[in-house]
Design a protein around this motif. Structure first.
Motif, PDB file in Angstrom:
ATOM      1  N   VAL A 186       6.998 -27.228 -30.378  1.00 24.40           N
ATOM      2  CA  VAL A 186       6.227 -27.601 -29.192  1.00 24.40           C
ATOM      3  C   VAL A 186       7.109 -28.378 -28.219  1.00 24.40           C
ATOM      4  O   VAL A 186       7.033 -28.185 -26.997  1.00 24.40           O
ATOM      5  N   ARG A 187       7.952 -29.254 -28.757  1.00 17.93           N
ATOM      6  CA  ARG A 187       8.868 -30.033 -27.903  1.00 17.93           C
ATOM      7  C   ARG A 187       9.781 -29.119 -27.104  1.00 17.93           C
ATOM      8  O   ARG A 187       9.991 -29.316 -25.890  1.00 17.93           O
ATOM      9  N   GLN A 188      10.328 -28.101 -27.743  1.00 21.35           N
ATOM     10  CA  GLN A 188      11.218 -27.165 -27.055  1.00 21.35           C
ATOM     11  C   GLN A 188      10.480 -26.363 -25.988  1.00 21.35           C
ATOM     12  O   GLN A 188      10.995 -26.157 -24.886  1.00 21.35           O
ATOM     13  N   VAL A 189       9.257 -25.924 -26.295  1.00 23.31           N
ATOM     14  CA  VAL A 189       8.482 -25.142 -25.332  1.00 23.31           C
ATOM     15  C   VAL A 189       8.117 -25.991 -24.123  1.00 23.31           C
ATOM     16  O   VAL A 189       8.229 -25.549 -22.964  1.00 23.31           O
ATOM     17  N   LEU A 190       7.698 -27.227 -24.369  1.00 28.01           N
ATOM     18  CA  LEU A 190       7.338 -28.115 -23.263  1.00 28.01           C
ATOM     19  C   LEU A 190       8.558 -28.417 -22.389  1.00 28.01           C
ATOM     20  O   LEU A 190       8.479 -28.356 -21.155  1.00 28.01           O
ATOM     21  N   ALA A 191       9.679 -28.738 -23.014  1.00 34.56           N
ATOM     22  CA  ALA A 191      10.890 -29.055 -22.236  1.00 34.56           C
ATOM     23  C   ALA A 191      11.317 -27.860 -21.392  1.00 34.56           C
ATOM     24  O   ALA A 191      11.680 -28.016 -20.209  1.00 34.56           O
ATOM     25  N   ALA A 192      11.283 -26.666 -21.969  1.00 33.13           N
ATOM     26  CA  ALA A 192      11.642 -25.467 -21.207  1.00 33.13           C
ATOM     27  C   ALA A 192      10.672 -25.237 -20.052  1.00 33.13           C
ATOM     28  O   ALA A 192      11.091 -24.842 -18.947  1.00 33.13           O
ATOM     29  N   SER A 193       9.385 -25.482 -20.278  1.00 33.61           N
ATOM     30  CA  SER A 193       8.389 -25.315 -19.220  1.00 33.61           C
ATOM     31  C   SER A 193       8.668 -26.247 -18.050  1.00 33.61           C
ATOM     32  O   SER A 193       8.606 -25.844 -16.878  1.00 33.61           O
ATOM     33  N   PHE A 194       9.002 -27.505 -18.344  1.00 32.17           N
ATOM     34  CA  PHE A 194       9.284 -28.471 -17.283  1.00 32.17           C
ATOM     35  C   PHE A 194      10.549 -28.103 -16.515  1.00 32.17           C
ATOM     36  O   PHE A 194      10.585 -28.199 -15.283  1.00 32.17           O
ATOM     37  N   LEU A 195      11.579 -27.669 -17.227  1.00 29.99           N
ATOM     38  CA  LEU A 195      12.833 -27.293 -16.561  1.00 29.99           C
ATOM     39  C   LEU A 195      12.634 -26.075 -15.660  1.00 29.99           C
ATOM     40  O   LEU A 195      13.140 -26.037 -14.527  1.00 29.99           O
ATOM     41  N   LEU A 196      11.903 -25.088 -16.146  1.00 31.76           N
ATOM     42  CA  LEU A 196      11.636 -23.901 -15.331  1.00 31.76           C
ATOM     43  C   LEU A 196      10.763 -24.244 -14.128  1.00 31.76           C
ATOM     44  O   LEU A 196      10.916 -23.654 -13.050  1.00 31.76           O
ATOM     45  N   ALA A 197       9.842 -25.194 -14.301  1.00 27.23           N
ATOM     46  CA  ALA A 197       9.033 -25.640 -13.163  1.00 27.23           C
ATOM     47  C   ALA A 197       9.915 -26.267 -12.089  1.00 27.23           C
ATOM     48  O   ALA A 197       9.743 -26.011 -10.889  1.00 27.23           O
ATOM     49  N   ALA A 198      10.893 -27.098 -12.507  1.00 26.70           N
ATOM     50  CA  ALA A 198      11.793 -27.733 -11.543  1.00 26.70           C
ATOM     51  C   ALA A 198      12.554 -26.681 -10.737  1.00 26.70           C
ATOM     52  O   ALA A 198      12.722 -26.804  -9.511  1.00 26.70           O
ATOM     53  N   VAL A 199      13.017 -25.627 -11.418  1.00 27.89           N
ATOM     54  CA  VAL A 199      13.723 -24.548 -10.725  1.00 27.89           C
ATOM     55  C   VAL A 199      12.776 -23.788  -9.802  1.00 27.89           C
ATOM     56  O   VAL A 199      13.124 -23.451  -8.655  1.00 27.89           O
ATOM     57  N   ARG A 200      11.570 -23.518 -10.293  1.00 25.99           N
ATOM     58  CA  ARG A 200      10.613 -22.729  -9.510  1.00 25.99           C
ATOM     59  C   ARG A 200      10.281 -23.412  -8.187  1.00 25.99           C
ATOM     60  O   ARG A 200      10.236 -22.762  -7.137  1.00 25.99           O
ATOM     61  N   TRP A 201      10.053 -24.717  -8.215  1.00 25.36           N
ATOM     62  CA  TRP A 201       9.673 -25.407  -6.975  1.00 25.36           C
ATOM     63  C   TRP A 201      10.818 -25.400  -5.972  1.00 25.36           C
ATOM     64  O   TRP A 201      10.580 -25.292  -4.763  1.00 25.36           O
TER      65      TRP A 201
END
Length: 383
Positions: free
Chosen positions: A266-281
């Motif tokens: 779960v930690r890895q999935v959450l961290a990846a989600s946040f990083l991809l969000a930063a790129v997306r914005w």
């Protein structure tokens, strides 16, 4: 039991409920812009329903637990949502619209948590079929954004309130069609202390801080994405299709999520989600005039909403005992509402004074901060 499951009745309700979200998320800010409001006022008006999300689920959830009349609350909430939004026809002033936003959202946000309990009560031992029912909510969202996008290309946005009320009527009819069901009574499982004790376990508070930051980062997207694209020359029908693309990516991710959670923590999935969000914005703020980049950014909705939400629900289930599950989920919804409201407010003020690039850049920083916090504070054993 499977023959008695009211699959289409339950699915129909989800279809209309999330169709309403598909009608508001892309087009509500666009409608307020059509009425001539400034970016600051648009941000404030969009923030009001999100603030109601902080209050309504907890209040109505307590009432549902206390009385057991969950279906009655769903039907009352659907009726009052329709009636209170109908007040929009009496005035288009800022103060009146703020009242309409607050009233209808107070009842709208009362509906879904109670209906989730009813759905799971119908499913009982068939809980694995929940995703087959909830899928129709995503389909409803897609139908709404594509259909309304095409409609507003042909007709003026003046018809927007009528379209919204038509969908609300669908929610009301759907709630009247669904039979009642009560959850099975189960013996209390031994907990790990009270709710506050569980909340203060290592990593749990950090997780909730990151929930708020993730929703803050979505502020420019949910408030100004459609306005941003229209200013760049995209037609409303195309804007609707782009919103739909994000939800399609979300659906595909949901179908893969069980396999992903077996392979990654779960930690890895959450961290990846946040990083991809930063790129997306950053992509949306700087390169949205390039259609290819925009398509990639919308596909990333699979991470910024899909994987984040699924992993977050999984985290709450893992880190709270049986008797604290409701409070853990309510806190998740509350912080999501607070973060969403703050995101709408800051994006409104920054959009007016600094412009789209800076608004989305601030969103990227918020998502990146969440990635750092989750990586530093959430241990693998806390998954």
């Amino acid at each position: 039991m499977s023959l008695q499951l009211p699959y289409w009745r339950l699915s129909g309700f989800y279809f209309f409920y999330f169709a309403l979200l598909g009608a508001t998320a892309p087009f509500l800010g666009l409608y307020f812009d059509h009425l001539g409001f400034s970016a600051e006022r648009i941000g404030e008006l969009v923030a009001i329903p999100m603030l109601m999300r902080c209050l309504a689920p907890n209040l109505w959830g307590w009432l549902g637990d206390a009385t057991g009349q969950r279906l009655a609350i769903v039907r009352l909430g659907a009726l009052c949502t329709l009636l209170s939004f109908g007040l929009i026809f009496f005035s288009r002033s800022y103060a009146w619209l703020a009242l309409v936003m607050a009233l209808h959202a107070f009842f709208w946000h009362a509906v879904l948590p109670q209906f989730e309990v009813i759905t799971l009560a119908h499913l009982r031992e068939q809980a694995a079929r929940y995703s087959q029912i909830r899928l129709w909510g995503s389909i409803g969202f897609i139908v709404a954004v594509v259909g309304l996008g095409a409609l507003f290309d042909r007709l003026s946005l003046d018809v927007y309130p009528l379209a919204i009320m038509g969908i609300m009527a669908g929610i009301l009819l759907g709630s009247a069609w669904v039979p009642n069901a009560q959850p099975q009574q189960r013996p209390d499982a031994p907990g790990q202390g009270g709710f506050l004790r569980q909340l203060c376990r290592p990593g749990v508070l950090a997780f909730y801080v990151c929930v708020g930051l993730m929703q803050v980062s979505h502020g420019p997207y949910y408030t100004f994405f459609s306005i941003h694209l229209e200013a760049l020359g995209y037609e409303r029908g195309t804007i609707g299709l782009l919103w739909a693309l994000g939800v399609i990516a979300e659906i595909l991710l949901f179908l893969m999520m069980a396999a992903l959670l077996k392979r990654f923590s779960v930690r890895q999935v959450l961290a990846a989600s946040f990083l991809l969000a930063a790129v997306r914005w950053l992509l949306l703020g700087t390169l949205a005039d390039h259609l290819a980049v925009l398509l990639v950014a919308q596909l990333m909705h699979a991470a910024t909403f899909g994987s984040f939400h699924a992993a977050a629900i999984h985290f709450v289930q893992r880190n709270f005992g049986h008797r604290q599950q409701g409070q853990g989920q309510a806190l998740y919804a509350t912080l999501a509402g607070i973060g969403g409201a703050l995101g709408a407010l800051y994006s409104g003020y920054s959009w007016a004074s600094l412009g789209p690039v800076w608004a989305f850049s601030i969103a990227s920083v918020a998502a990146l901060a969440a990635a750092v916090i989750i990586a530093a504070c959430l241990k693998e054993s806390g998954d």
